[in-house]
Design a protein around this motif. Structure first.
Motif, PDB file in Angstrom:
ATOM      1  N   ALA A 135      43.417  42.484  37.569  1.00 31.00           N
ATOM      2  CA  ALA A 135      41.964  42.359  37.436  1.00 31.00           C
ATOM      3  C   ALA A 135      41.668  41.406  36.282  1.00 31.00           C
ATOM      4  O   ALA A 135      42.279  41.512  35.219  1.00 31.00           O
ATOM      5  CB  ALA A 135      41.325  43.720  37.170  1.00 31.00           C
ATOM      6  N   VAL A 136      40.756  40.472  36.492  1.00 31.22           N
ATOM      7  CA  VAL A 136      40.366  39.508  35.461  1.00 31.22           C
ATOM      8  C   VAL A 136      38.981  39.884  34.959  1.00 31.22           C
ATOM      9  O   VAL A 136      38.027  39.986  35.745  1.00 31.22           O
ATOM     10  CB  VAL A 136      40.358  38.071  36.011  1.00 31.22           C
ATOM     11  N   LEU A 137      38.866  40.070  33.644  1.00 30.04           N
ATOM     12  CA  LEU A 137      37.624  40.520  33.030  1.00 30.04           C
ATOM     13  C   LEU A 137      37.184  39.508  31.980  1.00 30.04           C
ATOM     14  O   LEU A 137      37.821  39.369  30.929  1.00 30.04           O
ATOM     15  CB  LEU A 137      37.822  41.897  32.382  1.00 30.04           C
ATOM     16  N   ALA A 138      36.115  38.785  32.256  1.00 24.69           N
ATOM     17  CA  ALA A 138      35.596  37.775  31.336  1.00 24.69           C
ATOM     18  C   ALA A 138      34.597  38.437  30.397  1.00 24.69           C
ATOM     19  O   ALA A 138      33.458  38.716  30.780  1.00 24.69           O
ATOM     20  CB  ALA A 138      34.950  36.641  32.108  1.00 24.69           C
ATOM     21  N   ILE A 154      37.452  40.522  39.908  1.00 26.37           N
ATOM     22  CA  ILE A 154      37.042  39.488  38.968  1.00 26.37           C
ATOM     23  C   ILE A 154      35.629  39.830  38.505  1.00 26.37           C
ATOM     24  O   ILE A 154      34.728  39.994  39.337  1.00 26.37           O
ATOM     25  CB  ILE A 154      37.046  38.083  39.610  1.00 26.37           C
ATOM     26  N   GLY A 155      35.449  39.961  37.205  1.00 25.86           N
ATOM     27  CA  GLY A 155      34.134  40.315  36.701  1.00 25.86           C
ATOM     28  C   GLY A 155      33.815  39.573  35.423  1.00 25.86           C
ATOM     29  O   GLY A 155      34.709  39.164  34.676  1.00 25.86           O
ATOM     30  N   PRO A 200      26.451  40.914  37.007  1.00 21.79           N
ATOM     31  CA  PRO A 200      27.068  41.517  35.816  1.00 21.79           C
ATOM     32  C   PRO A 200      28.223  42.454  36.167  1.00 21.79           C
ATOM     33  O   PRO A 200      28.211  43.102  37.207  1.00 21.79           O
ATOM     34  CB  PRO A 200      25.920  42.299  35.173  1.00 21.79           C
ATOM     35  N   ILE A 201      29.172  42.521  35.276  1.00 23.68           N
ATOM     36  CA  ILE A 201      30.389  43.295  35.496  1.00 23.68           C
ATOM     37  C   ILE A 201      30.106  44.792  35.380  1.00 23.68           C
ATOM     38  O   ILE A 201      29.174  45.221  34.707  1.00 23.68           O
ATOM     39  CB  ILE A 201      31.466  42.873  34.464  1.00 23.68           C
ATOM     40  N   GLY A 202      30.927  45.598  36.065  1.00 23.67           N
ATOM     41  CA  GLY A 202      30.870  47.042  35.892  1.00 23.67           C
ATOM     42  C   GLY A 202      29.932  47.746  36.841  1.00 23.67           C
ATOM     43  O   GLY A 202      29.144  47.131  37.561  1.00 23.67           O
ATOM     44  N   LEU A 203      30.018  49.084  36.847  1.00 20.93           N
ATOM     45  CA  LEU A 203      29.120  49.905  37.648  1.00 20.93           C
ATOM     46  C   LEU A 203      27.761  50.009  36.958  1.00 20.93           C
ATOM     47  O   LEU A 203      27.686  50.069  35.734  1.00 20.93           O
ATOM     48  CB  LEU A 203      29.707  51.308  37.834  1.00 20.93           C
TER      49      LEU A 203
END
Length: 325
Positions: free
Chosen positions: A236-239, A262-263, A295-298
């Motif tokens: 998983a890639v998290l920016a 990818i987030g 946007p990333i995440g729940l």
């Protein structure tokens, strides 16, 4: 193999150093609801428990059978659960599921098999553990397939247990959020790597130290090269840099990779601007852009760095388990 199980195997080494015998239990299959996934491990040396196969109830039943001398042939496969209750054990999983369990017994004479297993697991690369039920010998094969983690291929005389690579998080950028994501990722059993190019921020990263629980050193590298050099299908890639110079460069490499998640962190406006840049500068199609969670995440209404990190880790886990929104 989950890092929690790998940690347990490394703890068993203390028993090996003392010449102690021990039992090693591996979940071979689950039916219906079950508290632990296939491949989960539990070890018992007569005094101390390590790992888990059910959260408590099966461990108690297994130890009870050993104490009653009802198990005297190893290796063997036993079953527990609502539909597969062993004849002499009145145990039923609270969740209503069933579990098939492989039981091995290790003595100093069979330590080489365990040591080889541990060495393979510590490489965090895919492999297959092969157990000959007739001769009680263990061997290992390389595994380059992409089947589900820890799947079992049944056989009358042989048991094959497949272990894939440990899932890894590639984090772009030093920030408070990335610090919490790294901590929670390690706690969740992920392999964590962090990249940044801004070496002037080195003193701002608290996880490079003696605390082995949360020891994650920064890789000072261009984000695109960092992605290319570390990418696997279990990644998983998290920016999380919140800096386009870091995030966008890494995201362009990630969108061309096999990453399963990818987030990128940022507000709705920031995210829309980023998507426009990636499409305009990177030349990505809408289908490729749609892989990016931004946007990333729940959407849990998170505000603090810790809450944002919780939403990110939860989303990664959901995606890994095929439950992403």
């Amino acid at each position: 193999m989950q890092l929690t199980d790998l940690q347990m195997l490394n703890e068993v080494q203390a028993w090996v150093a003392k010449g102690e015998s021990f039992w090693l239990c591996t979940i071979l299959g689950t039916y219906g609801s079950a508290p632990r996934p296939v491949g989960s491990l539990f070890a018992w040396n007569g005094k101390q428990r390590l790992g888990s196969i059910s959260g408590g109830c099966l461990e108690d039943a297994f130890i009870q059978r050993l104490d009653n001398q009802e198990l005297d042939v190893f290796p063997q496969v036993i079953s527990y659960g609502k539909d597969l209750v062993d004849e002499h054990v009145s145990i039923e999983l609270p969740c209503g599921g069933s579990i098939r369990l492989l039981v091995e017994y290790y003595t100093p004479e069979s330590y080489p098999y365990f040591n080889n297993f541990l060495a393979k697991a510590n490489k965090k690369q895919p492999f297959i553990k092969v157990l000959d039920m007739c001769s009680n010998t263990v061997s290992f094969q390389s595994d380059r397939l992409t089947q589900d983690e820890n799947t079992l291929t049944p056989s009358e005389d042989f048991i094959f247990i497949r272990y894939q690579q440990v899932t890894q998080l590639l984090i772009l950028g030093i920030s408070q959020v990335s610090e919490w994501v790294a901590k929670l990722g390690l706690m969740a059993g992920f392999k964590v790597k962090v990249c940044d190019m801004r070496e002037e921020l080195a003193q701002s990263w608290p996880l490079s130290g003696a605390d082995t629980r949360y020891n994650v050193n920064i890789i000072w590298r261009s984000p695109d090269l960092f992605i290319d050099e570390n990418m696997t299908q279990k990644t998983a890639v998290l920016a999380l840099a919140h800096d386009p110079r870091i995030d966008d460069l890494g995201l362009m490499a990630a969108l061309e990779s096999d990453a399963f998640y990818i987030g990128a962190m940022g507000s709705k406006i920031t995210s829309d601007n980023r998507l426009e840049r990636l499409e305009r500068i990177g030349g990505f199609s809408q289908k490729e852009i749609n892989r990016l969670k931004a946007p990333i995440g729940l959407p849990i209404g998170s505000k603090t760095p810790f809450e944002i990190a919780v939403s990110i880790i939860a989303d990664v886990i959901a995606s890994q388990n095929g439950k992403s929104q």
